[in-house]
Design a protein around this motif. Structure first.
Motif, PDB file in Angstrom:
ATOM      1  N   LEU A   1       0.736  -0.777  -0.242  1.00  0.00           N
ATOM      2  CA  LEU A   1      -0.054  -0.407  -0.247  1.00  0.00           C
ATOM      3  C   LEU A   1       0.980   1.686   0.087  1.00  0.00           C
ATOM      4  O   LEU A   1       1.520   1.481   0.893  1.00  0.00           O
ATOM      5  CB  LEU A   1      -1.043  -0.179   0.948  1.00  0.00           C
ATOM      6  CG  LEU A   1      -1.995   0.722   1.055  1.00  0.00           C
ATOM      7  CD1 LEU A   1      -2.854   0.854   0.522  1.00  0.00           C
ATOM      8  CD2 LEU A   1      -2.803   1.370   2.712  1.00  0.00           C
ATOM      9  N   GLU A   2       0.830   2.061  -1.191  1.00  0.00           N
ATOM     10  CA  GLU A   2       1.539   3.539  -1.594  1.00  0.00           C
ATOM     11  C   GLU A   2       1.040   4.495   0.070  1.00  0.00           C
ATOM     12  O   GLU A   2       0.112   3.935   0.577  1.00  0.00           O
ATOM     13  CB  GLU A   2       1.652   4.087  -2.451  1.00  0.00           C
ATOM     14  CG  GLU A   2       0.051   4.473  -3.265  1.00  0.00           C
ATOM     15  CD  GLU A   2      -0.633   2.932  -3.429  1.00  0.00           C
ATOM     16  OE1 GLU A   2      -1.881   4.490  -4.187  1.00  0.00           O
ATOM     17  OE2 GLU A   2      -0.357   2.204  -3.131  1.00  0.00           O
ATOM     18  N   GLN A   3       1.292   4.935   0.495  1.00  0.00           N
ATOM     19  CA  GLN A   3       1.227   6.700   0.982  1.00  0.00           C
ATOM     20  C   GLN A   3       0.631   7.146   0.511  1.00  0.00           C
ATOM     21  O   GLN A   3       0.837   7.725  -0.766  1.00  0.00           O
ATOM     22  CB  GLN A   3       2.660   6.967   1.446  1.00  0.00           C
ATOM     23  CG  GLN A   3       3.659   6.211   2.629  1.00  0.00           C
ATOM     24  CD  GLN A   3       2.962   5.887   3.990  1.00  0.00           C
ATOM     25  OE1 GLN A   3       2.036   7.147   4.288  1.00  0.00           O
ATOM     26  NE2 GLN A   3       3.667   4.953   4.037  1.00  0.00           N
ATOM     27  N   PRO A   4      -0.426   7.429   0.932  1.00  0.00           N
ATOM     28  CA  PRO A   4      -1.473   8.963   0.400  1.00  0.00           C
ATOM     29  C   PRO A   4      -0.479  10.214   0.023  1.00  0.00           C
ATOM     30  O   PRO A   4       1.276  10.367   0.576  1.00  0.00           O
ATOM     31  CB  PRO A   4      -2.735   9.275   1.266  1.00  0.00           C
ATOM     32  CG  PRO A   4      -1.656   8.910   2.683  1.00  0.00           C
ATOM     33  CD  PRO A   4      -0.826   7.565   2.148  1.00  0.00           C
ATOM     34  N   GLU A   5      -1.462  10.951  -0.944  1.00  0.00           N
ATOM     35  CA  GLU A   5      -0.373  12.350  -0.917  1.00  0.00           C
ATOM     36  C   GLU A   5      -0.569  12.879  -0.218  1.00  0.00           C
ATOM     37  O   GLU A   5      -1.169  13.064   0.787  1.00  0.00           O
ATOM     38  CB  GLU A   5      -1.121  12.786  -2.778  1.00  0.00           C
ATOM     39  CG  GLU A   5      -0.812  12.271  -3.728  1.00  0.00           C
ATOM     40  CD  GLU A   5      -2.091  12.461  -4.683  1.00  0.00           C
ATOM     41  OE1 GLU A   5      -1.933  14.059  -4.329  1.00  0.00           O
ATOM     42  OE2 GLU A   5      -1.995  12.478  -5.614  1.00  0.00           O
ATOM     43  N   LYS A   6       0.385  14.057   0.082  1.00  0.00           N
ATOM     44  CA  LYS A   6       0.963  15.009   1.026  1.00  0.00           C
ATOM     45  C   LYS A   6      -0.249  15.984   1.288  1.00  0.00           C
ATOM     46  O   LYS A   6      -0.576  16.458   0.148  1.00  0.00           O
ATOM     47  CB  LYS A   6       2.095  15.570   0.686  1.00  0.00           C
ATOM     48  CG  LYS A   6       3.279  15.091   1.384  1.00  0.00           C
ATOM     49  CD  LYS A   6       4.447  15.501   1.194  1.00  0.00           C
ATOM     50  CE  LYS A   6       5.852  14.677   2.276  1.00  0.00           C
ATOM     51  NZ  LYS A   6       6.850  15.564   2.274  1.00  0.00           N
ATOM     52  N   MET A   7      -0.812  16.723   2.212  1.00  0.00           N
ATOM     53  CA  MET A   7      -2.392  17.939   1.927  1.00  0.00           C
ATOM     54  C   MET A   7      -1.914  18.851   2.070  1.00  0.00           C
ATOM     55  O   MET A   7      -0.648  18.845   1.778  1.00  0.00           O
ATOM     56  CB  MET A   7      -2.803  17.006   3.902  1.00  0.00           C
ATOM     57  CG  MET A   7      -3.507  16.090   3.726  1.00  0.00           C
ATOM     58  SD  MET A   7      -5.454  15.086   2.648  1.00  0.00           S
ATOM     59  CE  MET A   7      -6.144  16.959   2.826  1.00  0.00           C
ATOM     60  N   PRO A   8      -2.091  19.539   1.472  1.00  0.00           N
ATOM     61  CA  PRO A   8      -1.770  20.891   0.763  1.00  0.00           C
ATOM     62  C   PRO A   8      -2.020  22.000   2.186  1.00  0.00           C
ATOM     63  O   PRO A   8      -2.409  21.406   2.766  1.00  0.00           O
ATOM     64  CB  PRO A   8      -2.642  21.796   0.174  1.00  0.00           C
ATOM     65  CG  PRO A   8      -4.472  20.706   0.117  1.00  0.00           C
ATOM     66  CD  PRO A   8      -3.814  19.498   0.359  1.00  0.00           C
ATOM     67  N   VAL A   9      -0.873  22.757   2.374  1.00  0.00           N
ATOM     68  CA  VAL A   9      -0.130  23.386   3.641  1.00  0.00           C
ATOM     69  C   VAL A   9      -1.247  24.633   3.353  1.00  0.00           C
ATOM     70  O   VAL A   9      -0.769  25.437   2.253  1.00  0.00           O
ATOM     71  CB  VAL A   9       1.577  23.688   4.022  1.00  0.00           C
ATOM     72  CG1 VAL A   9       1.109  24.655   4.786  1.00  0.00           C
ATOM     73  CG2 VAL A   9       1.309  22.001   4.000  1.00  0.00           C
ATOM     74  N   LEU A  10      -1.893  24.979   4.334  1.00  0.00           N
ATOM     75  CA  LEU A  10      -2.537  26.595   4.681  1.00  0.00           C
ATOM     76  C   LEU A  10      -1.110  27.539   5.183  1.00  0.00           C
ATOM     77  O   LEU A  10      -1.357  27.215   6.882  1.00  0.00           O
ATOM     78  CB  LEU A  10      -3.582  26.646   5.548  1.00  0.00           C
ATOM     79  CG  LEU A  10      -4.733  25.890   4.273  1.00  0.00           C
ATOM     80  CD1 LEU A  10      -4.890  24.916   3.356  1.00  0.00           C
ATOM     81  CD2 LEU A  10      -6.688  26.106   4.911  1.00  0.00           C
ATOM     82  N   LYS A  11      -1.343  28.632   4.869  1.00  0.00           N
ATOM     83  CA  LYS A  11      -0.274  28.755   5.604  1.00  0.00           C
ATOM     84  C   LYS A  11      -1.039  30.957   6.010  1.00  0.00           C
ATOM     85  O   LYS A  11      -1.986  31.349   5.990  1.00  0.00           O
ATOM     86  CB  LYS A  11       0.854  29.900   4.190  1.00  0.00           C
ATOM     87  CG  LYS A  11       1.992  29.390   4.316  1.00  0.00           C
ATOM     88  CD  LYS A  11       2.401  29.823   3.206  1.00  0.00           C
ATOM     89  CE  LYS A  11       4.073  28.628   2.974  1.00  0.00           C
ATOM     90  NZ  LYS A  11       4.957  29.420   1.834  1.00  0.00           N
ATOM     91  N   GLY A  12      -0.484  30.507   7.636  1.00  0.00           N
ATOM     92  CA  GLY A  12      -1.959  31.882   8.578  1.00  0.00           C
ATOM     93  C   GLY A  12      -1.524  33.036   7.657  1.00  0.00           C
ATOM     94  O   GLY A  12      -0.211  33.582   7.569  1.00  0.00           O
TER      95      GLY A  12
END
Length: 664
Positions: free
Chosen positions: A231-242
């Motif tokens: 099982l491959e790793q899921p894609e990285k979630m987009p990062v939200l900058k404050g």
């Protein structure tokens, strides 16, 4: 899984051989925290070991929960040499080797060096086994507090019986071993010192055996026709900058834009000095609260505040007084006369200092020095500012009596606890003017250091006092049949939409009662609370989304980012079971985020749905996704469709006859 340790040598230092409880291994096993309580008796199978391994004494214990520890201890070389075949087999099968000797018994060290070491060297030529050399005991010819050995005749005669540290270190270098010196067999040396090194090698041994076991499993798995899918790793979630806070700068800019002014300061000869806002001044000072009737003298216990308000300011309500600024509807600006001319000349710098919210006293001092050259005048203005900003103390006068001149310096609140007596004033009568100025500068430095120790005044705590209260309120919002009081100055400073609404050609600019539509009262109160305090704490994801919509309506971008981060944090903290059973519609949140131009949140929600594809694909609202959104989710879904097909094939193979044992 088990660990085998072979211990060689005698550390007894004159103890009889059968006194096992004085040995290093017995002491460690008896005091180690790793040994299981069910095995605390340390199965000493001397009778059984004498049959299986007559050369060694065997200790057994259970460590790390379920790992079997087996120790074979041989203290005498003569017994070791009598059964060479058994001894050699045990050393070859050892995971860790411990060599021990007494530092006060040269013969035990020589026996280790001449007898055990050659055998171990021949064994280590074929395999790599960690070796620990432990020197036990305190040398008798060296005092604890001295580095050099004693030179008395008695100690000199015994020096040949002691083993030096250099000899032990040299032996460890030849063998590539870890060298330890244990001065005694107490809890520290045995449990922490020796035990720490031994447990480190035990963990390394377990890791090595686990990796070898996994390699064997992989080799055995190659014989199968189909390997299990990975099982491959899921894609990285987009990062939200404050977005960084610009709270103090918003209120500081309010001083320069001159919007919603409701206070005008004048000199005693009726010349306008500077414009200001009641809400900001009252949020930092009881003096202004008293001046603008927010508090009565009965509410203020400190008489200094009352005296400062009376001595520095006076409110003029005469109708013939000139008015140059326009305030809120039906409420002309309050006209305040500054009685102190020196304080009045520096008032613009003082207001700049207050509105900045940072309270940089050194910058204020430099600004005042540019306008007032006399250090005593600078000190007097600084101390008056301190008293305005709620600094505790009492006003007093220091009178310097000199031979050439006499002057009075009013320095505001008392910093020191002791007062100046008349005798001290008399002793100062011969001071020169230069000495007086030096003392004034030192007093000013003490003022800065005292003020630096106090916490900074922050508007987000002081303005909270006026949130949702009628005090000084000049606008009332009507929402869902209820009224919410507010202050135009704060709203204009913190929200550009409201700044345009209250200062443009709109009905709200000339109206005290302002209706609000499309937002609930709870959401609007949370929005106003953010404007006053620069913080918010939604109670749920739905409330955060409602607050995000309100922030988008009034174009407050930082509040939008805060709500986005709150929604993301709450969704990430939900376990899979809660996501599957919750009534919250993530697809509905996605639709609202897109409709209200929250691009960062909508992108993140799409990735979140794709990462939890197996959960959201079973929900009814999954069908509400558009064709473009469905295509994105299918492309980034986890686990992928290829993996699910491979997993189904592998399960089918496992349950087929091909994978079963022929014998069974």
């Amino acid at each position: 899984m088990s660990i085998h340790i072979v211990a060689l040598g005698n550390e007894g230092d004159g103890f009889p051989e059968d006194n096992r409880q004085s040995g290093l291994i017995w002491t460690y096993l008896g005091r180690s925290a790793l040994v299981s309580e069910t095995e605390s008796s340390l199965l000493l199978n001397s009778d059984a070991s004498s049959i299986a391994y007559p050369v060694f004494t065997e200790y057994q214990a259970c460590v790390f929960g379920n790992v079997r520890l087996v120790v074979h201890d041989c203290p005498v070389w003569g017994i070791f040499d009598s059964d060479w075949y058994t001894s050699r087999n045990l050393i070859v099968g050892a995971d860790i080797i411990v060599i021990k000797y007494s530092v006060n018994d040269k013969s035990s060290f020589q026996e280790v060096k001449d007898s055990y070491i050659p055998v171990i060297k021949r064994t280590l030529n074929h395999c790599s086994v960690p070796v620990i050399i432990s020197a036990v005991g305190m040398r008798q010819n060296v005092f604890p507090s001295e580095e050099l050995p004693c030179t008395c005749p008695l100690c000199t005669s015994d020096r040949g019986n002691c083993v030096t540290s250099s000899e032990g270190i040299q032996l460890a270098k030849e063998l590539g071993a870890t060298y330890l010196e244990l001065h005694s067999l107490n809890d520290f040396y045995v449990g922490k010192y020796f035990g720490g090194v031994l447990e480190y090698f035990m963990i390394q041994t377990l890791n090595q055996k686990s990796s070898e076991k996994m390699k064997k499993r992989k080799k055995s798995g190659k014989c199968h026709g189909i390997r299990p899918p990975q099982l491959e790793q899921p894609e990285k979630m987009p990062v939200l900058k404050g977005e960084a806070s610009h709270y103090n700068s918003d209120l500081h800019n309010l001083l320069f834009c001159c919007q919603c002014v409701d206070v005008v300061f004048y000199t005693e000869d009726l010349k306008e000095v500077v414009e200001a806002h009641k809400i900001v001044l009252c949020s930092v000072s009881n003096v202004f609260m008293l001046l603008f009737n927010v508090k009565s003298p009965a509410d203020i216990q400190d008489s200094t505040v009352i005296r400062t308000a009376q001595d520095l300011f006076a409110v003029n309500s005469e109708p013939t007084f000139p008015v140059t600024s326009q305030g809120p509807p039906c409420n002309p600006p309050v006209r305040v006369i500054v009685k102190d001319s020196l304080f009045c000349s520096c008032l613009s710098d003082i207001l700049h200092f207050i509105y900045s919210g940072a309270f940089q006293w050194e910058e204020l001092e430099e600004d005042v020095k540019k306008k007032l050259k006399d250090p005593s005048d600078v000190l007097g203005v600084i101390e008056k500012v301190k008293c305005i900003l709620k600094t505790p103390g009492k006003w007093h006068t220091i009178r310097y009596i000199g031979s050439a001149d006499t002057f009075t310096l009013d320095i505001g609140p008392v910093i020191r606890k002791d007062c100046i007596s008349w005798s001290e004033q008399w002793e100062r009568r011969n001071q020169t003017k230069q000495e007086k100025e030096r003392e004034q500068v030192n007093c000013l430095k003490n003022c800065r250091s005292y003020q630096a120790k106090r916490p900074l005044w922050l508007y987000n705590t002081s303005l909270r006092f006026f949130f949702n209260t009628p005090m000084l309120a000049d606008v009332i919002f009507k929402i869902q049949g209820s009224t919410v009081p507010a202050h135009r100055a704060v709203l204009v400073a913190r929200c550009k939409v409201m700044a345009a609404m209250f200062n443009g050609n709109y009905l709200e600019a000339n109206s005290v009662l302002v209706p609000v539509y499309g937002v609930s009262k709870e959401t609007f109160l949370s929005f106003l609370e953010y404007l006053y305090t620069d913080s918010c704490c939604p109670a749920s994801i739905l409330q955060a989304m409602s607050l995000l919509i309100c922030a988008e309506m009034y174009q407050v971008s930082r509040l939008q980012h805060i709500c986005e981060l709150y929604i993301i944090t709450q969704l990430q903290s939900m376990p899979s079971r809660e996501l599957a059973t919750t009534s919250l519609s993530v697809v509905g949140l996605l639709k609202k985020a897109k409709f209200h131009n929250s691009d960062c949140l909508s992108t993140w929600l799409l990735h979140f749905i794709a990462t939890n594809y197996l959960i959201f694909s079973q929900k009814p609202d999954f069908q509400d996704l558009s064709a473009e959104e469905r295509s994105f989710v299918e492309m980034h879904r986890w686990p992928s469709n290829i993996y699910l097909k491979q997993l189904a094939e592998y399960r089918k193979y496992v349950h087929s006859r091909k994978c079963r044992c022929i014998v069974m």
